[in-house]
Write an enzyme that holds these catalytic residues in place. Structure first.
Site, PDB file in Angstrom:
ATOM      1  N   TYR A 163      -0.790   6.641  10.223  1.00  0.00           N
ATOM      2  CA  TYR A 163      -1.312   5.279  10.106  1.00  0.00           C
ATOM      3  C   TYR A 163      -0.522   4.350  11.036  1.00  0.00           C
ATOM      4  O   TYR A 163       0.704   4.266  10.927  1.00  0.00           O
ATOM      5  CB  TYR A 163      -1.168   4.759   8.676  1.00  0.00           C
ATOM      6  CG  TYR A 163      -1.953   5.512   7.629  1.00  0.00           C
ATOM      7  CD1 TYR A 163      -3.326   5.363   7.513  1.00  0.00           C
ATOM      8  CD2 TYR A 163      -1.309   6.367   6.741  1.00  0.00           C
ATOM      9  CE1 TYR A 163      -4.046   6.042   6.542  1.00  0.00           C
ATOM     10  CE2 TYR A 163      -2.015   7.049   5.763  1.00  0.00           C
ATOM     11  CZ  TYR A 163      -3.386   6.890   5.668  1.00  0.00           C
ATOM     12  OH  TYR A 163      -4.082   7.565   4.707  1.00  0.00           O
ATOM     13  N   HIS A 198      -8.002   0.089   4.327  1.00  0.00           N
ATOM     14  CA  HIS A 198      -6.935  -0.883   4.072  1.00  0.00           C
ATOM     15  C   HIS A 198      -7.265  -2.162   4.846  1.00  0.00           C
ATOM     16  O   HIS A 198      -6.472  -2.645   5.636  1.00  0.00           O
ATOM     17  CB  HIS A 198      -5.587  -0.313   4.526  1.00  0.00           C
ATOM     18  CG  HIS A 198      -5.180   0.933   3.819  1.00  0.00           C
ATOM     19  ND1 HIS A 198      -4.252   1.826   4.319  1.00  0.00           N
ATOM     20  CD2 HIS A 198      -5.554   1.442   2.618  1.00  0.00           C
ATOM     21  CE1 HIS A 198      -4.096   2.835   3.475  1.00  0.00           C
ATOM     22  NE2 HIS A 198      -4.872   2.616   2.437  1.00  0.00           N
ATOM     23  N   ASN A 212       2.133  -0.102   2.004  1.00  0.00           N
ATOM     24  CA  ASN A 212       0.841   0.104   1.367  1.00  0.00           C
ATOM     25  C   ASN A 212       0.301  -1.262   0.959  1.00  0.00           C
ATOM     26  O   ASN A 212       1.035  -2.128   0.470  1.00  0.00           O
ATOM     27  CB  ASN A 212       0.969   1.040   0.166  1.00  0.00           C
ATOM     28  CG  ASN A 212       1.770   0.436  -0.959  1.00  0.00           C
ATOM     29  OD1 ASN A 212       2.941   0.137  -0.799  1.00  0.00           O
ATOM     30  ND2 ASN A 212       1.148   0.252  -2.093  1.00  0.00           N
TER      31      ASN A 212
END
Length: 569
Positions: A419, A501, A548
């Site tokens: 990511y 996300h 996160n």
């Protein structure tokens, strides 16, 4: 004052659920007499903490959720047969978290072209529960004055004091099926990477690795649903509506007077009003939901507002002379996801999808009786997680988070996703259709050369780490494919690169979007051109973070609540 007694918490939640169940059974028309100091739309990582903090301050708060209840604590009912007779639902059991990919009906949002949770708790009810503190640069690189890491120390302390997270979710403290972690973590260690406990070392995000940290508690999903919402529900000043769709913010010029709502298989319909003169509306429906509400409320660029005008909203849409021209939908961002797959004979696969209908009897019994075993861990056995920072030719540090899980084409496979977070310079755009669905019209992936180069380099670095590992096989990319060739071969579209996300569609900043700036909300999260309309969720993020998203959003919500309460009435 927070509830501290577990018995008191349980009693308050049970009483609240009885009232909630009665309210959602049928469609109820809104009464004009009842008003609220704050109406919050969206019950995810942004909305739930806000509801707690604002009701704690003595304000009357209405929290609106378009979907149904999720976890058993709040009256959720979706579950496999083996959970019948328990208070648990599919959302409570960590090992069932991936079921949304197999069966999203009644859980995922139907008005967006990406996967999103439309249930009580939003993403915090359906995700894997990963939970670690942001790197200071997540704030310092991306966010404006007043939102830097030094400004968020207090909010971060409150969030992780309430939800500390755990690296051993099973109640017995055992990490089950650790073979994948041992193999890959051992390889990183041999290459000189440092083991860290993520929440003890938030600033150590370069050539470090560790066990996954989760927001689970007591072997069940915890997070905002089990903490902030429980405290809010104990107060008579708090009201929760589920099964209720927020259609638009009702406003005259810049003054929001309420929210028009519609029944969604129950819930409420009509216009619910804020307290005259002092009431406020806060959108916390996520990067898709909050943008959609702004557009339907006459706030956005003219091209998108005209689409809404020509939809079924046309007859009730606010007149064009009261539209507020702001760049809603721009600055769309997501973690760039790149999957690689490796195989090693030491890796042991566990069929979490199969556990939906036919869990291993011994594991089922362990979980139901004591909250221990593989089902107390997130599917599909996530870990290790590891981080790296790469400086680009443009001088920008790009932060990478790698996340491993035991699944793939073989029973000995691990899929490892890279990511790209803080430092990414690519952006996309979200738009709306005449059917009032939101779509990613411009994907935000690898649109700049320096982003591409960093992604390639990070993959090359991992290939070097794993090259000496005996018995390891590369499945994707194949050994004869270079990192450059592989990265170029994977389409930069959500279906192949998406991480779900999503951030950025209502950017925070000082450059007012009405006058050629890029910001939709000011430093207090108030929408430019309005008096009492706010946005508090991932849509205000100026850039992508490496943390996160759930934890970062809750921190933002804590900080925003303090700012909003400090504003003059």
């Amino acid at each position: 004052m927070h509830i501290t007694s577990k018995a008191a918490v349980a009693t308050a939640a049970a009483s609240f659920w009885v009232q909630l169940a009665a309210a959602q059974a049928t469609c109820s028309n809104v009464t004009a007499e009842k008003t609220y100091d704050y109406i919050i739309v969206g019950s995810g990582a942004g909305g739930i903490p806000l509801a707690d903090r604002l009701s704690e301050a003595g304000k009357t708060v209405l929290l609106i959720e378009k979907g149904p209840p999720s976890t058993g604590r709040w009256g959720g009912t979706m579950k496999p047969d083996w959970l019948n007779g328990t208070s648990l639902t599919r959302f409570d059991v960590p090992g069932l978290c991936n079921q949304i990919w197999a069966d999203p009906t009644g859980v995922s949002c139907t008005d967006v072209d990406q996967m999103a949770g439309c249930v009580l708790g939003g993403g915090t009810a359906v995700n894997a529960g990963l939970w670690w503190k942001p790197h200071p640069e997540d704030w310092d690189v991306n966010f404006p004055t007043g939102w830097q890491s030094k400004d968020l120390v207090e909010a971060t302390g409150k969030v992780f004091g309430r939800i500390p997270g755990t690296i051993a979710p099973s109640v017995d403290g055992v990490r089950y099926l650790s073979q994948g972690f041992d193999m890959l973590g051992g390889s990183l260690k041999a290459a000189g990477w440092e083991y860290v406990v993520a929440n003890n070392n938030p600033e150590k995000k370069n050539r470090t690795y560790g066990h996954s940290t989760f927001m689970y508690s007591g072997g069940e999903r915890g997070g905002p649903l089990a903490t902030y919402l429980v405290n809010a529900a104990s107060r008579p000043s708090f009201t929760l509506w589920t099964h209720t769709i927020a259609k638009r913010v009702v406003r005259t010029g810049g003054l929001a007077t309420g929210v028009e709502v519609e029944c969604n298989g129950g819930g409420h319909a009509g216009v619910v009003s804020v307290t005259p003169k002092t009431g406020r509306v806060i959108l916390a429906a996520g990067s898709f939901g909050s943008a959609k509400l702004l557009w339907r409320s006459g706030i956005g660029t003219v091209d998108q507002l005209n689409i809404v005008k020509n939809s079924t909203d046309g007859p009730t849409m606010i007149s064009s002379d009261q539209w507020i021209n702001l760049p809603v939908g721009y600055n769309l961002n997501d973690h760039v996801g790149t999957d690689i797959e490796i195989s090693h004979p030491d890796v042991v696969f566990y069929d979490y999808y199969g556990a939906w209908k036919n869990p291993i009897p011994e594991d089922k019994e362990k979980y139901l009786s004591a909250r221990i075993g593989p089902l107390a861990q997130a599917a599909p056995n996530i870990g290790p997680i590891f981080w790296e920072t790469i400086k680009g030719a443009d001088g920008v540090n790009r932060h990478f988070h790698w996340q491993s899980r035991v699944e793939g084409t073989l029973n000995t496979s691990m899929t490892v996703t890279q990511y790209l977070g803080t430092g990414s310079t690519s952006r996309g755009r979200l738009t709306i259709t005449r059917q009032l669905n939101t779509i990613v019209s411009t994907p935000p992936y690898l649109r700049t050369d320096n982003d591409k180069a960093a992604v390639v380099q990070s993959l090359i670095n991992l290939q070097k780490v794993l090259a000496p590992v005996q018995g390891l096989s590369w499945i994707t990319p194949k050994p004869n494919v270079t990192a450059e060739q592989f990265i170029a071969s994977v389409p930069a579209i959500p279906a192949r690169r998406g991480s779900n996300h999503w951030t950025g569609t209502a950017k925070i900043g000082t450059d007012d979007g009405r006058t050629n700036g890029t910001a939709v909300v000011d430093l207090n999260t108030k929408v430019y051109g309005t008096e009492n309309l706010f946005v508090v969720d991932a849509s205000i993020f100026p850039g992508m973070i490496t943390a996160n998203p759930s934890a970062a959003i809750v921190i933002v919500s804590e900080h925003a609540a303090k700012k909003i309460l400090a504003l003059p009435a």
